[in-house]
Design an enzyme around this catalytic site. Sequence first.
Site, PDB file in Angstrom:
ATOM      1  N   CYS A  69     102.581 -48.842  10.387  1.00 19.61           N
ATOM      2  CA  CYS A  69     102.595 -47.852   9.308  1.00 19.61           C
ATOM      3  C   CYS A  69     103.921 -47.807   8.552  1.00 19.61           C
ATOM      4  CB  CYS A  69     102.259 -46.466   9.855  1.00 19.61           C
ATOM      5  SG  CYS A  69     100.529 -46.322  10.266  1.00 19.61           S
ATOM      6  N   THR A  71     107.097 -48.370  10.356  1.00 21.37           N
ATOM      7  CA  THR A  71     108.112 -47.957  11.334  1.00 21.37           C
ATOM      8  C   THR A  71     109.472 -48.593  11.036  1.00 21.37           C
ATOM      9  OG1 THR A  71     106.267 -48.226  12.879  1.00 21.37           O
ATOM     10  CG2 THR A  71     108.402 -47.609  13.819  1.00 21.37           C
ATOM     11  N   HIS A 137     105.530 -44.708  19.729  1.00 27.88           N
ATOM     12  CA  HIS A 137     104.143 -44.758  19.234  1.00 27.88           C
ATOM     13  C   HIS A 137     103.261 -43.779  20.037  1.00 27.88           C
ATOM     14  CE1 HIS A 137     104.704 -48.055  16.519  1.00 27.88           C
ATOM     15  NE2 HIS A 137     104.769 -49.014  17.422  1.00 27.88           N
TER      16      HIS A 137
HETATM   17  P1  A3P Z   1     102.449 -55.263   5.600  1.00 25.44           P
HETATM   18  O1  A3P Z   1     101.913 -56.049   6.758  1.00 25.44           O
HETATM   19  O2  A3P Z   1     101.376 -54.539   4.842  1.00 25.44           O
HETATM   20  O3  A3P Z   1     103.331 -56.047   4.715  1.00 25.44           O
HETATM   21  P2  A3P Z   1     105.741 -51.469  11.185  1.00 25.44           P
HETATM   22  O4  A3P Z   1     107.176 -51.484  10.770  1.00 25.44           O
HETATM   23  O5  A3P Z   1     105.254 -50.101  11.567  1.00 25.44           O
HETATM   24  O6  A3P Z   1     105.441 -52.531  12.167  1.00 25.44           O
HETATM   25  O7  A3P Z   1     104.916 -51.778   9.856  1.00 25.44           O
HETATM   26  C1  A3P Z   1     104.976 -53.047   9.280  1.00 25.44           C
HETATM   27  C2  A3P Z   1     104.609 -52.937   7.811  1.00 25.44           C
HETATM   28  O8  A3P Z   1     105.724 -52.388   7.078  1.00 25.44           O
HETATM   29  C3  A3P Z   1     104.372 -54.301   7.220  1.00 25.44           C
HETATM   30  O9  A3P Z   1     103.381 -54.093   6.207  1.00 25.44           O
HETATM   31  C4  A3P Z   1     105.725 -54.650   6.670  1.00 25.44           C
HETATM   32  O10 A3P Z   1     105.718 -55.669   5.692  1.00 25.44           O
HETATM   33  C5  A3P Z   1     106.152 -53.315   6.097  1.00 25.44           C
HETATM   34  N1  A3P Z   1     107.602 -53.182   5.902  1.00 25.44           N
HETATM   35  C6  A3P Z   1     108.585 -53.698   6.680  1.00 25.44           C
HETATM   36  N2  A3P Z   1     109.787 -53.386   6.177  1.00 25.44           N
HETATM   37  C7  A3P Z   1     109.578 -52.663   5.056  1.00 25.44           C
HETATM   38  C8  A3P Z   1     110.450 -52.064   4.095  1.00 25.44           C
HETATM   39  N3  A3P Z   1     111.759 -52.166   4.194  1.00 25.44           N
HETATM   40  N4  A3P Z   1     109.882 -51.391   3.071  1.00 25.44           N
HETATM   41  C9  A3P Z   1     108.536 -51.291   2.968  1.00 25.44           C
HETATM   42  N5  A3P Z   1     107.664 -51.839   3.838  1.00 25.44           N
HETATM   43  C10 A3P Z   1     108.170 -52.516   4.885  1.00 25.44           C
END
Ligand code: A3P
Length: 326
Positions: A69, A71, A137
Amino acid sequence: EQFVQNNLTEEVKNLLSALPKQNGWMISDHLYQYQNVWYPAIHLQALLSIQRNFQALDTDLVIATNPKCGTTWLKALAFAIVNRFRFDNPSSKQDHPLLTNNPHILVPFLENFYMIDQHPDLTCLSVNAAARLLSTHIPQAALPDSIKNSKCKLVYLCRDPKDTLVSFWHFSNKMRPKNMAHSSIEEVFEKFCEGAVEFGPFWEHVLGYWKMSLESPERVCFLKYEEMKKEPKTHLIKLAKFLGSQFSVDEENDGVPEEILKLCSFGNLSNLEVNKTGKMPIAGYELSVYFRRGEVGDHLNHLTPEMIERIDKITEEKFLDSGLKF
Ligand code: A3P
């Protein structure tokens, strides 16, 4: 899998043998349903230790999310906010920790400390920091009493379930051992709708923290990925205030919020050497798995209109009367 088996206590092994189980997504492990939530075995072991042994401090700041989401983004933002007085111009300082460390190293998961150690040493969290910055989580209902009864603050970030599941599909395939076939989007979609994904069901996870944020707004700040993408500055300012690190008028005039947003942007973080080529210590997987597209609406490229309709209906039903919408 062998590592997990070798490190489970007899108590947890006995518990697992009595729980409903499903195939896992990432390692050839399984998911176990405990008190209506699906956990990998080692996470369940961590949960039980956390519930028994973790001592929250009133000053703790805890980031809570469903996997995928955003994180990583929230960890970076929260770290940059609460540590900004150590690095007065966050993105121009070459020594900012976010330039050389993945956000998951700077803001670790509480679960990781407790997976194989029932009484881990948490002092590393307090070094150089006014407050301990942690993440989890764990669903709201399963939080340890120590967190529930303390005054520590929680920030919850949620995301449209359709984009979350697409992100999870990509992530889980990257994390699968090479000898395991990739899972199809249809397969992940079905299991996600059933709730049988790590820490699922997704909707109950969101609702737990949403309700807590309504009952105790001073303790839980509830954020949505889509809204943060749309109005990042507004949400950053709100987040800083909630975390007890409000931006001063001078800081706002000097563009500090913009600097932090730039430092933590998808473009900046995903292009850093550490996040392009680095590996997670001990676990050994590539840190680049945390960065894919970072956009809103990618589900349109992967889900059929029927799938979208079905999942939107589930969301509508589950969130009925809650005031929550996507
Ligand atoms: P997508 O797979 O849709 O690109 P988490 O950090 O909870 O594991 O979530 C990963 C999601 O957050 C991924 O989405 C990832 O690309 C996105 N994400 C990672 N870094 C980010 C940032 N700095 N700004 C916005 N989204 C980011």
